[in-house]
Scaffold this active site. Structure first.
Site, PDB file in Angstrom:
ATOM      1  N   ARG A1446       0.847  -1.183   0.000  1.00 46.01           N
ATOM      2  CA  ARG A1446       0.000   0.000   0.000  1.00 46.01           C
ATOM      3  C   ARG A1446       0.894   1.248   0.000  1.00 46.01           C
ATOM      4  O   ARG A1446       1.743   1.407   0.876  1.00 46.01           O
ATOM      5  CB  ARG A1446      -0.913   0.011   1.235  1.00 46.01           C
ATOM      6  CG  ARG A1446      -1.741   1.276   1.272  1.00 46.01           C
ATOM      7  CD  ARG A1446      -2.589   1.426   2.514  1.00 46.01           C
ATOM      8  NE  ARG A1446      -3.139   2.771   2.499  1.00 46.01           N
ATOM      9  CZ  ARG A1446      -3.289   3.554   3.551  1.00 46.01           C
ATOM     10  NH1 ARG A1446      -2.931   3.140   4.736  1.00 46.01           N
ATOM     11  NH2 ARG A1446      -3.776   4.763   3.397  1.00 46.01           N
ATOM     12  N   HIS A1491      -3.234  11.037   0.634  1.00 46.44           N
ATOM     13  CA  HIS A1491      -2.696  10.764   1.971  1.00 46.44           C
ATOM     14  C   HIS A1491      -2.135  12.077   2.526  1.00 46.44           C
ATOM     15  O   HIS A1491      -0.945  12.197   2.815  1.00 46.44           O
ATOM     16  CB  HIS A1491      -1.626   9.661   1.918  1.00 46.44           C
ATOM     17  CG  HIS A1491      -1.367   9.013   3.250  1.00 46.44           C
ATOM     18  ND1 HIS A1491      -1.393   7.643   3.433  1.00 46.44           N
ATOM     19  CD2 HIS A1491      -1.069   9.538   4.467  1.00 46.44           C
ATOM     20  CE1 HIS A1491      -1.115   7.356   4.694  1.00 46.44           C
ATOM     21  NE2 HIS A1491      -0.906   8.494   5.344  1.00 46.44           N
ATOM     22  N   GLU A1536      -7.514   8.369   6.229  1.00 44.07           N
ATOM     23  CA  GLU A1536      -7.760   9.012   7.520  1.00 44.07           C
ATOM     24  C   GLU A1536      -8.338  10.425   7.377  1.00 44.07           C
ATOM     25  O   GLU A1536      -7.713  11.420   7.780  1.00 44.07           O
ATOM     26  CB  GLU A1536      -6.478   9.039   8.359  1.00 44.07           C
ATOM     27  CG  GLU A1536      -5.944   7.638   8.662  1.00 44.07           C
ATOM     28  CD  GLU A1536      -4.716   7.655   9.578  1.00 44.07           C
ATOM     29  OE1 GLU A1536      -4.236   8.753   9.925  1.00 44.07           O
ATOM     30  OE2 GLU A1536      -4.242   6.567   9.952  1.00 44.07           O
ATOM     31  N   TYR A1681      -4.405   1.679  15.731  1.00 42.44           N
ATOM     32  CA  TYR A1681      -3.146   1.532  16.461  1.00 42.44           C
ATOM     33  C   TYR A1681      -3.343   1.265  17.956  1.00 42.44           C
ATOM     34  O   TYR A1681      -2.594   0.520  18.559  1.00 42.44           O
ATOM     35  CB  TYR A1681      -2.301   2.801  16.309  1.00 42.44           C
ATOM     36  CG  TYR A1681      -1.772   3.006  14.906  1.00 42.44           C
ATOM     37  CD1 TYR A1681      -0.516   2.528  14.545  1.00 42.44           C
ATOM     38  CD2 TYR A1681      -2.536   3.679  13.939  1.00 42.44           C
ATOM     39  CE1 TYR A1681      -0.028   2.709  13.262  1.00 42.44           C
ATOM     40  CE2 TYR A1681      -2.054   3.864  12.660  1.00 42.44           C
ATOM     41  CZ  TYR A1681      -0.803   3.373  12.317  1.00 42.44           C
ATOM     42  OH  TYR A1681      -0.319   3.539  11.051  1.00 42.44           O
ATOM     43  N   GLU A1747      -3.581  -0.038   8.002  1.00 44.74           N
ATOM     44  CA  GLU A1747      -2.400   0.359   8.788  1.00 44.74           C
ATOM     45  C   GLU A1747      -2.519  -0.205  10.188  1.00 44.74           C
ATOM     46  O   GLU A1747      -3.595  -0.156  10.796  1.00 44.74           O
ATOM     47  CB  GLU A1747      -2.281   1.896   8.904  1.00 44.74           C
ATOM     48  CG  GLU A1747      -1.796   2.617   7.678  1.00 44.74           C
ATOM     49  CD  GLU A1747      -1.661   4.124   7.903  1.00 44.74           C
ATOM     50  OE1 GLU A1747      -1.431   4.531   9.074  1.00 44.74           O
ATOM     51  OE2 GLU A1747      -1.795   4.880   6.933  1.00 44.74           O
TER      52      GLU A1747
END
Length: 1925
Positions: A1446, A1491, A1536, A1681, A1747
């Site tokens: 990615r 991004h 995001e 995360y 991610e």
């Protein structure tokens, strides 16, 4: 019912006992027994009832049943008392010969059986019954028969007499009537003799031997013997004649087994006459009476009795007794209806109604007699309980799939006081452990709660089952049983599912099937553990208030029809459920099913008025009989009720009331459907006959009665409750008389009184008095009236939602603060009172005597070894060598496990801090009393005059300890409370009595007292003679200790002489901060310590010499210790300084005691040298003589210490003057500012210091038994019931103690938390709160409220440590085939080439070139230079074995100004080459369009705040689809978007750095991002998908949110809000309905309007936009995360921001591992939870994790164990989500391929699997250990189970040489505590992975191949905790 039975008994007594002269015989015997079959089976006494046809000579023993002595003790007394109350005098019992003497002789006796039968006989005696003891019935035991036959046979008579002799010795004191044999034909048949005559002779000889033993040896004056004979010709004539001749002189009376056949009186008379001719002059006892073939027996049992009496009297026999047992079987059915009695001309008495009987029984009582208090106790085994109802307490009205109930709708409809609702109520749905905590404190043996029908079946039927609701009840039931609390579960407590009410509710008969289905589910789900079921709670209330008056939901006002219809339906529903249980479940589950009926007692208003008496009875039948009569009598309504309704309807010439009619089949169905009678009772009524005939339906008009109260009756807070205790006794007698008799037990299942919401809410004296008097009336019913009451259940555990009154009425024994979102629960005075009633089982007539000393699991004292003096530095420096070089990962890794079974958990306090009563009852003043009374000495001028008032609150303190479940309680004795002047000539008996009460209370609750003799509160009288500076204190302290040992030592087995002598020496005599305020820091501390040590030693020797032999306790002293961590662990001087600090702090006292009787060498050396430098003639440190050293050495049996925090210590050259203990140490002491703070500046939580302290003690003092006596943390807050920080403290500190025990082998024996409750914290007053319980010091009652930490600590104690949660166990397994394994990067973070080949500027280019925006002013100008390193990047990817890669495309590299006006071909060509290289390597590209690196040219026109961005983004995407779409099949539109909107345009910590409009800009940006995504998705879907066939979606990032307090609805709501504002912000429109979530829209709109705006700051989508946005996904891209803990935070109204709109604050758990990023804590569990949440919230979309990873900071370490741990645990949680939760996870992506620019953090935070050396111009990349580890996971597609053997995927491949290693970069690598070459470390890493997956096999291979590494510790936790831990 009772009356009819008494009639029969009376008839038998009178008729059979009249002699010839007509006089009543004295001592007439009425025999009951044997035990009813159900009771005998439950008690394990089945042989009492075993049918004879089951026995045979070959197998003479029935199967072995296990007698249940506990049940014998609990169940029989009530049964026997009931019989005694009916006039029964004797009870027949069979002794089981074969049970008692299994071998047939007395050489082997079954002691358990003997004890059980003694208990049985004692229960008889206690009830006033005597035993008729039968020694043998039926075939003789096989073992006896064996011994009586053969060549070496013993005569049968000898064997029997041996048994007789044994029976006399075992039971003779409890028996006065004996029978040798019964069932003679079977006895004779089983004797091992051939001839019948021989058998008869053997039997006769055995009986005669019995007679001889009884009358000549055992009981010449007393005791009677017989043998049970048959009147029928059951023996042949020869045997019968021989037997009668043989026995004529060896019986004291004739015992007759009699059978009476109805209709065969002539034959009976003849046989009786023949029998009498043989036994002319003998008294007759009818031992067994059987009435056969009597059709009318049930109705008229006295008819056969009369016939028998006639026959016996005709023969002029002298009857001494008769068996009346036959009539017990008919008790429930005899004379059930009054009119039957009136018609029965044979009736001996014409019984009055039960009501009349009971009323007359009590009507003549005087007031003093009525109100007299009975001092007595309830029968053994009486059950004490407490209750709640689901809708009263649970809250969570719509949580976890619960359906709406009628009470929910009722509350939301505004029908409740102040519009209150039960939405949250007491929050018990989330507070199971809190409520269990209260039950434990209360000592409740039973908890009656209800199941919420709509929580289990949301729509009322089993079509939808709510598993989370089921889980809640399963958890509650399991927790109750964990603590031996019996669950009593109510199926229906008023809260009908609204869905069923919509169909008519209880007026619709179809509800019966729904209820049966619901009950069936509950029985099958919970019935394995629940043994007491209530079908309906107070059905009268449902019928009357719900459908009659309409006061309750469903609010129907129809008292004439609906009310009766509902009752009818409920009765049938109840009956069907009872039969369901009876037929389907009872045989396996062995439970009981009943119902709870509420009833007032009715007293006639005018006692002389027969009309009022009848009206009172009518009232009872309308209230109680309405439901009880059909169930407990005859299946139909009471005649009184039926007749009254008939009469009303006739008089009114209209149907005023419609009473449904039961069919005969329904009557049979309903009758007898209860195993117990649950009675709910609160108050009484005065009743008069109705005067006005009213034809409108109403409860009173239909019943023709009027209700009144006596004005003298006290009024409760509720208008319907008046306090009338004596009504309960009368009602119980009525219930027993009318419904239950001796067969059905009564459970008082609801009794209590409400108080209002004003006044003193905690000191509820009204409730205390209510309970005291009502419970005593129940006691009278049991003891004086022989009512079979088995249980008392108080209402209610906690204040709750009380229907229409809302929260204004409070029934709870615990106060709930409904204004506090935590819903804290505080015991009221009534809780303590009820607890004491439970403990005493009633009201014993005198105070319980002192408890006998209890033997506890206590340390066994053993002489301590002789240890040499400590070196300088001591050998304990190995502790720093072992631990100080640990990485944070190694140090902080959480460890799971438990302590040994004998580990002792406790809590601590001290006298001055909690007792108060400073001058009470003759206590003398202490130095602290004087000190605190001087203004300025203590913070806020606080004193301990009252403190927690524990001197007056022993019960309250023990309640807390019991609730905690502690094994010990450390408290101190106040010297001046016992010796007011400090001397033994002034003993204060009141003080002694206080401590005796406390100690006895502890022992009664199995809590070991740990008693400190001196905890700082010296008698002021002794301070006046010099205090601890005077040697006289040694003798005086010894005298005090001697008295304490002598007075309390029979129960106290653990003594501490002095608490923290090092603190008192320093603060009291050095710095003068504590009394006695001596400020001589260089001399006084040493002098005082010297005397402390000698005083301690003296006391130790006194105990050792005078008391140890008899008392067997242990004794020690207890210093204070802080851990000392060297500032620079590599500096030997700092190591020495840390050791020196500890020797001065603790070695000062422990070195003399545990080592050589003298001070540490370093202390003597330092103080001595400094004294010399100070020109002193001798050392300021006193010297012990050789004799003193020997006397002091070894004066401790265990090592006790208190610890709270740690210090950072370094060497320092200190001043010589002034003289100072502090300066003598020559150290500098600091703390790390990053350590968490607490209420005290020097008490920072540093959990890992505890493990090191424990290891230091182990090394320094030879690993003695160690007890942590105080450990805790303070918080500055008046109220901290939700004390999160304290939980973190205990969670981490206890875990470090666990590591020390399990991993390091420290001999840790116990842990005590400080402290039991908030208290006086010395000079800091009441500011720091250390308690597990909150004390309100502003309230004179000093109420004690458990904090969340108390519930947490109780759980730790219950689990005996911290076992690994089941959900955290590692799951082995593989991901689905074709699972995608990927790794990710982003353009700006790795590409560099910021101006190369025509690239335009992006917002990150500008942002990074703006000063102070990026850490270390870093930029992405070069970054990893990936723009020029395609080949290297692809080689790394190939080495990782990923299937996907990615990466993102830089918009400004392709379109320099952001528009399609100019396409930069060179930029585009870079991506084409990269994609081609990937495809050539068989790696699938996953391409992110955006991004975060927006072209700056677009930002210059507003960026994402400008609506035109949507079209620009669509045009940009179209270029990429056209140019790259034939090769790219996986597209991500936006990465995001949350961070773009919130960080970029809200707080400005990311590009473009906009922060001026935090309440508007983020929402505008988010709005445009969503629209842009949707447009691009539609573009691809409509234009490119058909040809290119790819997937396109969005990647949304989110933390997982856990509530900070998982037991708080408010925190749970905050967690949900957090998720909807974070992930849901973008996911809800796309994956749900095209619009924002309701919570987001509502909150932002409400705050916007409150801020004076005309509309919401959140933009709105048009309807067409919603349709266009909804469903614009092919998968769910997730970046995740970490996890946060959330709680509600209310911002000021005027603040406009995303954060204030969300209203959520976050914290993290201190036990979570840290990373290189402040925001990222290692929380694998959250990964599984967020995946499952997405599945449930968005209908299980396909998910790609795009991610996931972890960062580090600092110098490069090849062996990144923390990252391997992260990936192992996180990926395993993903595996659980797939395998266990059914999440449709398609792929996983690690972040990131290599270290890169971490946005605003620059290059400090490194996430890469590959290290990039940014200081090397070549930017060399090098794989970290985690790279190989991740590739191994990919190769295995998960985690193969090592149990299946080595997996091929684990085979190692040839090494790939890393690209361009930095010269000398890692010649030596630190790996798990070993220094290895980098190659060796890599090999070791592979081995580590093999170990984690292959387990023992891998370990063996490792040991074989790499033997030189085998010294590593093999101790690993489940998480493979390294040896460094």
């Amino acid at each position: 019912m009772d009356l009819s039975y008494r009639t029969v008994i009376l008839f038998v007594l009178v008729s059979l006992s009249l002699g010839i002269d007509g006089e009543l015989a004295q001592n007439f015997i009425t025999i009951a027994g044997p035990l009813p079959s159900d009771l005998a089976e439950r008690l394990g006494l089945q042989h009492q009832i075993l049918p004879q046809d089951q026995q045979s000579p070959a197998v003479a023993e029935p199967p072995a049943y296990l007698c249940q002595p506990d049940l014998v003790a609990s169940e029989l007394p009530r049964y026997f008392s009931q019989l005694r109350g009916l006039g029964v005098t004797h009870y027949s019992l069979l002794l089981p010969w074969g049970r008692l003497l299994p071998q047939g002789n007395t050489r082997e006796v079954d002691g358990a059986q003997v004890r059980c039968y003694r208990q049985l006989l004692e229960a008889l005696a206690a009830a006033g019954l005597r035993a008729v003891l039968l020694l043998h019935r039926g075939p003789v035991p096989g073992a006896v028969a064996v011994q009586a036959r053969g060549r070496r046979a013993r005569p049968f008579s000898e064997l029997f007499v041996e048994y007789v002799d044994f029976s006399f010795r075992a039971f003779g004191d409890l028996v006065d009537v004996w029978l040798s044999f019964s069932d003679l034909p079977e006895v004779l048949q089983s004797l091992p003799y051939a001839e019948p005559q021989e058998r008869v002779q053997a039997l006769a000889a055995a009986h005669e031997g019995f007679y001889t033993v009884l009358h000549e040896k055992i009981s010449p004056a007393g005791g009677k013997l017989s043998i049970a004979l048959e009147m029928d010709h059951v023996l042949d004539s020869a045997s019968s004649e021989l037997l009668s001749v043989s026995l004529q002189d060896s019986v004291d009376f004739v015992s007759l087994n009699l059978q009476y056949h109805c209709g065969n009186e002539t034959d009976f008379d003849k046989k009786l006459s023949e029998f009498q001719s043989v036994w002319k002059d003998k008294d007759i006892l009818v031992f067994s009476l059987k009435v056969l073939d009597c059709a009318s027996m049930e109705e008229h049992p006295f008819i056969p009795v009369a016939a028998i009496v006639t026959a016996v009297n005709k023969e002029e026999a002298h009857m001494i007794g008769c068996d009346v047992n036959e009539f017990l079987d008919y008790l429930p059915h005899v004379l059930s209806e009054t009119d039957t009695l009136q018609e029965n001309t044979d009736a001996i008495l014409a019984p009055r109604s039960s009501y009349q009987t009971v009323w007359e029984m009590f009507s003549e009582q005087s007031e003093s007699e009525r109100d007299s208090f009975l001092q007595d106790v309830f029968p053994s085994g009486f059950l004490w309980g407490i209750s709640t109802g689901a809708f009263n307490v649970e809250g969570a009205w719509a949580e976890d799939g619960k359906g709406e109930s009628i009470w929910d709708q009722f509350g939301h409809g505004g029908h409740v006081h102040m519009n209150q609702t039960a939405d949250v109520a007491c929050d018990s749905y989330y507070k199971t452990n809190y409520d269990i905590y209260l039950l434990r404190g209360l000592q409740s043996q039973l908890y009656k709660f209800s199941v919420s029908w709509s929580r289990i079946f949301p729509a009322g039927t089993n079509k939808t089952i709510n598993s989370k609701g089921v889980n809640y009840y399963n958890h509650l039931i399991d927790r109750l049983l964990d603590f031996n609390i019996e669950p009593m579960v109510t199926l229906f407590h008023w809260d009908l599912p609204q869905a069923l009410q919509a169909l008519g509710g209880w007026q619709n008969e179809s509800i019966i099937d729904a209820f049966v289905s619901y009950a069936d589910f509950c029985f099958s789900t919970f019935g394995d553990r629940v043994k007491l079921w209530v079908t309906f709670h107070e059905p009268w209330v449902i019928s009357y208030a719900g459908y009659g008056t309409g006061e309750h939901p469903p609010g129907i006002t129809d008292p004439g029809a609906a009310s009766y219809k509902v009752a009818h339906t409920i009765l049938k529903a109840h009956a069907k459920v009872w039969h369901l249980y009876n037929d389907k479940y009872r045989s396996q589950q062995l439970g009981k099913v009943g119902l709870v009926l509420n009833s007032d007692w009715a007293e006639p208003k005018t006692p002389s008025s027969s009309e009022d008496v009848r009206a009172s009875e009518r009232y009872l039948q309308f209230m109680l009989g309405w439901f009880a009569h059909p169930i407990f009598v005859n299946g139909d309504y009471p005649d009184i009720l039926k007749a009254q309704i008939r009469e009303v309807n006739q008089q009114c010439s209209m149907t005023v009331a419609q009473l449904p009619v039961f069919t005969e089949e329904e009557k049979s169905l309903v009758k007898g459907t209860a195993d117990f009678f649950g009675l709910s009772h609160y108050t009484s009524r005065l009743v008069s006959a109705g005067t006005d005939r009213v034809c409108t339906p109403g409860y009173e008009s239909i019943g023709n009665f009027s209700l009144h109260v006596d004005p003298s009756w006290p009024q409760a807070a509720s208008s319907w409750i008046h306090v009338v205790p004596w009504g309960l006794r009368r009602l119980l007698k009525f219930v027993s008389q009318e419904y239950t008799g001796s067969k059905i037990p009564i459970y008082i299942a609801g009794n209590g009184v409400p108080t209002g919401d004003a006044g003193d809410l905690l000191n509820d004296t009204l409730r205390v008095d209510y309970f005291r008097r009502y419970i005593d009336e129940a006691l009278k019913a049991v003891k004086l009236d022989a009512v079979d009451v088995r249980s008392y259940i108080a209402r209610s555990l906690i204040d709750g939602f009380e229907g229409p009154a809302g929260y204004s009425l409070k029934f709870g024994l615990h106060h709930v603060d409904f204004e506090d979102s935590n819903r804290p629960r505080t015991p009221k005075a009534s809780a303590y009172f009820y607890s004491s009633v439970i403990e005493k089982n009633g009201f014993p007539s005198q105070a319980l005597s002192r408890f006998a000393p209890v033997v506890f699991d206590r340390p066994v004292p053993s002489k301590l070894p002789n240890l040499p003096a400590s070196e300088v530095p001591s050998k304990a420096k190995v502790v720093w060598q072992k631990f100080s070089s640990q990485t944070a990962f190694e140090r902080d890794m959480y460890f799971y496990g438990t302590f040994p079974e004998d580990f002792t958990w406790g809590v601590s306090s001290s006298a001055y801090q909690i007792e108060g009563g400073w001058d009470a009852d003759g206590k003398g003043p202490s130095i602290w009393d004087n000190f605190t009374h001087v203004p300025g000495n203590v913070n806020n001028n606080s004193t301990g005059d009252i403190a927690c008032d524990s001197y007056n609150k022993v019960e309250e303190d023990i309640y807390m300890l019991r609730a905690l479940g502690v094994k010990n309680y450390r408290f101190s004795l106040s010297w001046p409370r016992i010796f007011p002047t400090g001397r033994n000539n002034s003993i204060n008996s009141h003080g002694v009595a206080y401590y005796n009460r406390l100690i006895d209370g502890l022992i009664a609750n199995n809590i070991t007292p740990i008693v400190t003799l001196y905890h700082w509160d010296l008698p002021q009288a002794l301070q006046d003679i010099g205090g601890w500076e005077s040697n006289e204190l040694i003798d005086l302290f010894d005298s005090f200790a001697d008295f304490c040992f002598q007075t309390f030592g029979d129960r106290v087995k653990f003594w501490i002489t002095i608490n923290e002598p090092n603190i008192i020496a320093r603060l009291g005599y050095g710095e003068g901060l504590f009394p006695p305020n001596v400020k001589e820091p260089g001399t006084a501390p040493y002098r005082v310590a010297h005397i402390f040590l000698k005083a301690h030693a003296r006391v130790y020797h006194t105990y050792n010499d005078k008391y140890r032999a008899s008392q067997g306790g242990v004794i020690a002293l207890c210093p204070f210790i802080s851990w000392a961590e060297p500032k620079t662990p590599s500096d030997p001087r700092d190591i020495e300084a840390a050791d020196r600090y500890l020797q001065f702090l603790v070695g000062w006292f422990t070195h003399p005691v545990f080592k050589n009787g003298d001070y540490p060498e370093v202390m003597k050396w330092k103080v001595g040298n400094r004294s010399e430098l100070q020109n002193l003639p001798s050392s300021r440190l006193p010297v012990f003589t050789a004799e003193e050293r020997e006397y002091i050495r070894g004066t401790a049996d265990v090592f006790c210490f208190n610890t709270y925090s740690s210090k950072i210590v370094s060497h320092s050259t200190t001043r010589l003057k002034p003289f100072s203990y502090e300066y003598d140490q020559e150290v500098s002491v600091t703390v790390d500012s990053s350590w968490p703070s607490s209420a005290l500046t020097d008490h920072r939580p540093v959990a890992w210091g505890l493990r090191r302290v424990l290891n230091w003690i182990k090394e320094e003092y030879g690993n003695p038994p160690i007890y942590i006596i105080e450990n805790g943390v303070g918080k500055k807050a008046k109220s901290d019931v939700d004390d999160n920080a304290r939980i973190f403290y205990y969670k981490t500190y206890i875990d470090e103690a666990l590591k020390a025990y399990k991993i390091d082998g420290v001999n840790l024996k116990g842990y005590n938390a400080w402290s039991l409750m908030d208290n006086f914290e010395w000079a800091d007053g009441y500011d720091p709160r250390f308690g597990l319980h909150q004390i309100d010091f502003d309230n004179p009652n000093r109420p004690r409220t458990p904090k969340r930490s108390a519930v947490y600590y109780a759980e730790i104690i219950h689990n005996n440590g911290i076992p690994l949660p089941k959900e955290d166990e590692f799951l082995y397994g593989e991901f689905p085939e074709n699972f995608s394994w990927s790794v990710a990067t982003a353009a700006y973070q790795i590409e560099g080439g910021w101006r190369a080949d025509g690239k335009g500027l992006s917002i990150w280019d500008k942002y990074s070139h703006t000063p102070l925006r990026i850490g270390d002013d870093a930029t992405g100008d070069v970054a990893c230079d990936s723009y020029h390193r395609i080949e290297e990047d692809v080689e790394m990817l190939k080495s990782l074995k990923v299937s996907h890669y990615r990466f993102s495309i830089s918009w400004s590299r392709v379109l320099p100004d952001g528009t399609t006006r100019y396409i930069n071909e060179k930029g585009l060509n870079y991506y084409e080459r990269l994609i081609d290289a990937l495809l050539a390597a068989n790696i699938t590209p996953q391409v992110t369009l955006y991004h975060w690196d927006l072209p700056q040219a677009l930002q210059d026109v507003g960026g994402w705040e400008n609506d035109t961005i949507v079209q620009r983004f669509k045009e940009y995407a179209e270029v990429l689809f056209q140019r790259l779409g034939d090769k790219v099949k996986f597209w991500i539109t936006l990465n995001e978007p949350y961070n773009t909107a919130y960080l970029g345009y809200g707080v400005g910590t990311a590009a473009p750095g906009v922060s001026a409009r935090p309440g508007r800009a983020p929402y505008v940006v988010g709005h445009n991002l969503i629209r842009a995504h949707a447009e691009v998705w539609h573009l691809y879907n409509e234009t490119f998908r058909a040809k290119q066939g790819g997937l396109i979606s969005i990647t949304i990032n989110s933390d997982w949110a856990e509530p900070r307090n998982p037991h708080s609805q408010e925190d749970i709501d905050a967690a949900r809000r957090f998720m909807q504002f974070f992930l849901g912000w973008f996911a809800h429109p796309i994956f749900k309905n095209g619009d924002y979530s309701e919570v987001m829209k509502r909150r932002i709109r409400e705050r916007s309007l409150a801020q004076g705006l005309s509309k919401s700051r959140l933009p709105e989508f048009t309807e067409s936009e919603k349709q266009r946005i909804k469903g614009t996904y092919d998968y769910f891209g997730l970046n995740h995360y970490t996890t946060v803990l959330t709680y509600n935070l209310n911002y000021p109204k005027g603040v406009m921001s995303y954060d204030s709109d969300r209203g959520v604050a976050t914290v993290t758990d201190r036990s979570w591992l840290s990373s290189g990023s402040l925001w990222l804590k290692v929380t694998p569990f959250g990964f599984r939870k967020i995946l499952r949440w997405i599945k449930e919230e968005y209908n299980n979309p396909p998910i790609y994790v795009t991610e996931n990873g972890v960062s580090e900071r600092g110098a490069f370490e090849f062996n990144d164990t923390w990252r391997m741990h992260y990936y192992r645990t996180y990926i395993d949680e993903a595996l659980k989500a797939v395998v266990l939760d059914g999440v449709d996870l398609r792929g996983y992506t690690a972040w990131t391929l290599m270290d890169n620019l971490e946005w605003a953090a620059g290059y400090e935070e490194k996430f890469g699997l590959y290290h990039v050396n940014f200081s090397d111009p070549a930017l060399s990349r090098r794989p970290k250990a985690s790279a190989k580890y991740y590739s191994q996971i990919i190769n295995c597609n998960g985690f193969p189970d090592p149990a299946t053997g080595p997996h091929p995927c684990l085979e190692q491949e040839p090494e790939v040489t890393p690209t361009d290693p930095t010269p000398g970069a890692a010649d030596s690598v630190h790996f798990l505590g070993l220094d290895l070459t980098s190659q060796g470390a890599e090999i070791a890493l592979y081995v580590l992975f093999a170990l984690s997956v292959v387990g023992a096999l891998g370990l063996a291979l490792f040991a074989f191949k790499y033997g030189k590494l085998s010294k590593r510790s093999h101790k690993q936790s489940h998480m493979e905790l390294s040896s460094k831990l």
